[in-house]
Write an enzyme that holds these catalytic residues in place. Structure first.
Site, PDB file in Angstrom:
ATOM      1  N   THR A 111      44.497 -43.715 -94.979  1.00  0.00           N
ATOM      2  CA  THR A 111      44.373 -43.466 -96.421  1.00  0.00           C
ATOM      3  C   THR A 111      43.034 -42.795 -96.712  1.00  0.00           C
ATOM      4  OG1 THR A 111      43.389 -45.624 -96.949  1.00  0.00           O
ATOM      5  CG2 THR A 111      45.803 -45.502 -96.899  1.00  0.00           C
ATOM      6  N   GLY A 112      43.032 -41.929 -97.719  1.00  0.00           N
ATOM      7  CA  GLY A 112      41.796 -41.219 -98.097  1.00  0.00           C
ATOM      8  C   GLY A 112      41.232 -40.442 -96.931  1.00  0.00           C
ATOM      9  N   SER A 113      42.044 -39.511 -96.385  1.00  0.00           N
ATOM     10  CA  SER A 113      41.630 -38.890 -95.118  1.00  0.00           C
ATOM     11  C   SER A 113      41.464 -37.369 -95.184  1.00  0.00           C
ATOM     12  CB  SER A 113      42.622 -39.276 -94.015  1.00  0.00           C
ATOM     13  OG  SER A 113      43.940 -39.131 -94.454  1.00  0.00           O
ATOM     14  N   THR A 114      41.230 -36.841 -96.385  1.00  0.00           N
ATOM     15  CA  THR A 114      40.974 -35.394 -96.442  1.00  0.00           C
ATOM     16  C   THR A 114      39.508 -35.071 -96.152  1.00  0.00           C
ATOM     17  OG1 THR A 114      40.578 -35.482 -98.835  1.00  0.00           O
ATOM     18  CG2 THR A 114      42.832 -34.990 -98.114  1.00  0.00           C
ATOM     19  N   GLY A 140      35.329 -37.001 -94.980  1.00  0.00           N
ATOM     20  CA  GLY A 140      34.536 -38.179 -94.625  1.00  0.00           C
ATOM     21  C   GLY A 140      35.032 -38.936 -93.407  1.00  0.00           C
ATOM     22  N   ILE A 141      34.862 -40.252 -93.487  1.00  0.00           N
ATOM     23  CA  ILE A 141      35.204 -41.133 -92.364  1.00  0.00           C
ATOM     24  C   ILE A 141      36.711 -41.068 -92.085  1.00  0.00           C
ATOM     25  CG2 ILE A 141      35.301 -43.574 -91.690  1.00  0.00           C
ATOM     26  CD1 ILE A 141      32.613 -43.950 -93.249  1.00  0.00           C
ATOM     27  N   GLY A 142      37.511 -41.044 -93.146  1.00  0.00           N
ATOM     28  CA  GLY A 142      38.976 -40.999 -92.982  1.00  0.00           C
ATOM     29  C   GLY A 142      39.423 -39.766 -92.232  1.00  0.00           C
ATOM     30  N   SER A 200      32.412 -52.515 -95.100  1.00  0.00           N
ATOM     31  CA  SER A 200      31.058 -51.935 -95.113  1.00  0.00           C
ATOM     32  C   SER A 200      30.056 -53.038 -94.821  1.00  0.00           C
ATOM     33  CB  SER A 200      30.759 -51.362 -96.492  1.00  0.00           C
ATOM     34  OG  SER A 200      29.398 -51.027 -96.610  1.00  0.00           O
ATOM     35  N   TYR A 221      30.769 -52.945-105.682  1.00  0.00           N
ATOM     36  CA  TYR A 221      31.177 -52.370-104.391  1.00  0.00           C
ATOM     37  C   TYR A 221      31.099 -53.452-103.303  1.00  0.00           C
ATOM     38  CZ  TYR A 221      31.051 -49.347-100.213  1.00  0.00           C
ATOM     39  OH  TYR A 221      31.301 -48.758 -98.994  1.00  0.00           O
TER      40      TYR A 221
HETATM   41  P1  NAD Z   1      34.345 -39.956 -98.886  1.00  0.00           P
HETATM   42  O1  NAD Z   1      34.216 -39.955-100.385  1.00  0.00           O
HETATM   43  O2  NAD Z   1      33.460 -39.069 -98.104  1.00  0.00           O
HETATM   44  O3  NAD Z   1      35.868 -39.689 -98.511  1.00  0.00           O
HETATM   45  C1  NAD Z   1      36.881 -40.411 -99.196  1.00  0.00           C
HETATM   46  C2  NAD Z   1      38.236 -39.778 -99.013  1.00  0.00           C
HETATM   47  O4  NAD Z   1      39.179 -40.484 -99.850  1.00  0.00           O
HETATM   48  C3  NAD Z   1      38.302 -38.345 -99.457  1.00  0.00           C
HETATM   49  O5  NAD Z   1      39.214 -37.707 -98.603  1.00  0.00           O
HETATM   50  C4  NAD Z   1      38.863 -38.419-100.869  1.00  0.00           C
HETATM   51  O6  NAD Z   1      39.497 -37.249-101.281  1.00  0.00           O
HETATM   52  C5  NAD Z   1      39.851 -39.556-100.700  1.00  0.00           C
HETATM   53  N1  NAD Z   1      40.161 -40.247-101.944  1.00  0.00           N
HETATM   54  C6  NAD Z   1      39.289 -40.655-102.901  1.00  0.00           C
HETATM   55  N2  NAD Z   1      39.931 -41.321-103.879  1.00  0.00           N
HETATM   56  C7  NAD Z   1      41.250 -41.337-103.531  1.00  0.00           C
HETATM   57  C8  NAD Z   1      42.425 -41.911-104.110  1.00  0.00           C
HETATM   58  N3  NAD Z   1      42.349 -42.567-105.251  1.00  0.00           N
HETATM   59  N4  NAD Z   1      43.606 -41.799-103.443  1.00  0.00           N
HETATM   60  C9  NAD Z   1      43.674 -41.143-102.264  1.00  0.00           C
HETATM   61  N5  NAD Z   1      42.588 -40.582-101.663  1.00  0.00           N
HETATM   62  C10 NAD Z   1      41.404 -40.670-102.286  1.00  0.00           C
HETATM   63  O7  NAD Z   1      34.168 -41.475 -98.464  1.00  0.00           O
HETATM   64  P2  NAD Z   1      33.573 -42.112 -97.100  1.00  0.00           P
HETATM   65  O8  NAD Z   1      32.109 -42.276 -97.276  1.00  0.00           O
HETATM   66  O9  NAD Z   1      34.112 -41.398 -95.923  1.00  0.00           O
HETATM   67  O10 NAD Z   1      34.191 -43.570 -97.190  1.00  0.00           O
HETATM   68  C11 NAD Z   1      35.354 -43.984 -96.501  1.00  0.00           C
HETATM   69  C12 NAD Z   1      35.343 -45.487 -96.416  1.00  0.00           C
HETATM   70  O11 NAD Z   1      34.201 -45.922 -95.690  1.00  0.00           O
HETATM   71  C13 NAD Z   1      35.267 -46.179 -97.785  1.00  0.00           C
HETATM   72  O12 NAD Z   1      36.090 -47.310 -97.782  1.00  0.00           O
HETATM   73  C14 NAD Z   1      33.805 -46.582 -97.882  1.00  0.00           C
HETATM   74  O13 NAD Z   1      33.609 -47.684 -98.719  1.00  0.00           O
HETATM   75  C15 NAD Z   1      33.503 -46.906 -96.426  1.00  0.00           C
HETATM   76  N6  NAD Z   1      32.064 -46.855 -96.096  1.00  0.00           N
HETATM   77  C16 NAD Z   1      31.360 -45.694 -96.203  1.00  0.00           C
HETATM   78  C17 NAD Z   1      30.011 -45.691 -95.879  1.00  0.00           C
HETATM   79  C18 NAD Z   1      29.173 -44.430 -95.960  1.00  0.00           C
HETATM   80  O14 NAD Z   1      27.955 -44.516 -95.785  1.00  0.00           O
HETATM   81  N7  NAD Z   1      29.726 -43.270 -96.171  1.00  0.00           N
HETATM   82  C19 NAD Z   1      29.381 -46.857 -95.477  1.00  0.00           C
HETATM   83  C20 NAD Z   1      30.140 -48.030 -95.393  1.00  0.00           C
HETATM   84  C21 NAD Z   1      31.481 -48.016 -95.698  1.00  0.00           C
END
Ligand code: NAD
Length: 264
Positions: free
Chosen positions: A13-16, A18-20, A141, A154
């Protein structure tokens, strides 16, 4: 160790971005069929195009759905009936003031960060149990353990994910399905990367300097003195999704660069 996931179907989920996005790529590299998800048609199409160019052999599909809503979650399960691997990665955060924040903001973040994963697990896990194999990963996190005062909401959602993950692992114990949480620390994802870029622009410093300032002031207990990459987080997730990780369930696995100062 060679991780081989051919024949397994994964949803991230949410994989376009970042981490996804990194998890989706890693699972596809290991041979899994991967479903990419995002809210916008263009972003999903762009992610698919990029991944297909990178991995021409991979079996990749996309689902456009906003999983912060029950309707969006229903749209996902209508398009993808079954999965062997579910990575509940979707999540976001906003800096805010506890005393100013509205009820609706708390509830909206809970829907997005927690209920998206609850709804997906409720649909996909029974099929995994029936087939005797499955992997569920919640991306929590370090903020779920060390609650940040500038985004208590959060932290609350990230602790909630740990509770759901552990509880679900208990529920499906002995079935061949494992459920784990992965706890990243500050990671160069899209959201945090953009924030650091903007801070760097405002202050006339480099992104690396902005990251160093962030670590010194907000996460001084880091042991690696840098942000992790999305790939470093993805590597842990790919491992827990592997056949080889069959002995790990109910765990909270950190990729936080040592930010949390405790042993277990
Ligand atoms: P990001 O914002 O870089 O990427 C998020 C992705 O989710 C994007 O592809 C976005 O388009 C998609 N998205 C956002 N809202 C959406 C929705 N309502 N429905 C479907 N897709 C949606 O985020 P990230 O930093 O890669 O975070 C990913 C996970 O890692 C999150 O759960 C975040 O809490 C966790 N996390 C991140 C960090 C960090 O430092 N980046 C640290 C700890 C935990």
């Amino acid at each position: 160790m060679k991780i081989e996931l051919k024949g397994r179907k994964a949803i991230v989920t949410g994989s376009t971005a970042g981490i996804g996005r990194a998890i989706a790529e890693g699972l596809a590299r290991a041979g899994a069929s991967v479903v990419i998800n995002g809210r916008g048609e263009q972003r999903v199409a762009a992610a698919l195009q990029e991944l297909r160019a990178l991995l021409p052999e991979a079996d990749l599909t996309g689902v456009v759905a906003d999983l912060s809503t029950a309707e969006g979650s229903a749209a996902l399960v209508a398009q993808v009936k079954d999965a062997d691997i579910l990575v509940n990665n979707l999540g976001t955060a906003h800096l805010n003031g506890f005393f100013e924040q509205k009820d609706s903001e708390w509830l909206d973040l809970f829907q997005l960060n927690v209920m998206s994963g609850v709804r997906a697990a409720r649909h996909y896990v029974p099929g995994m149990v029936k087939r005797g194999w499955g992997r569920v990963v919640f991306i929590s996190s370090e903020s779920g353990v060390a609650i940040p005062k500038e985004m208590i909401d959060y932290g609350m959602t990230k602790t909630a994910q740990l509770a759901v993950s552990r509880g679900l692992a208990e529920l499906v114990g002995g079935t061949g399905v494992t459920v784990n949480a992965v706890l990243p620390g500050p990671t160069r994802s899209e959201i945090l990367g953009n924030w650091m870029k903007a801070t760097a622009g405002e202050q006339g410093i480099t992104q690396e300097e902005a990251e160093q300032n962030f670590l010194k002031t907000m996460r001084p207990t880091t042991l690696i003195n840098r942000f992790t990459t999305t790939e470093e987080v993805a590597n842990m997730v790919i491992y827990v999704c592997s056949e080889q990780a069959s002995g790990t369930s109910g765990a909270a696995l950190r990729v936080d660069g040592g930010v949390i100062r405790s042993i277990p």
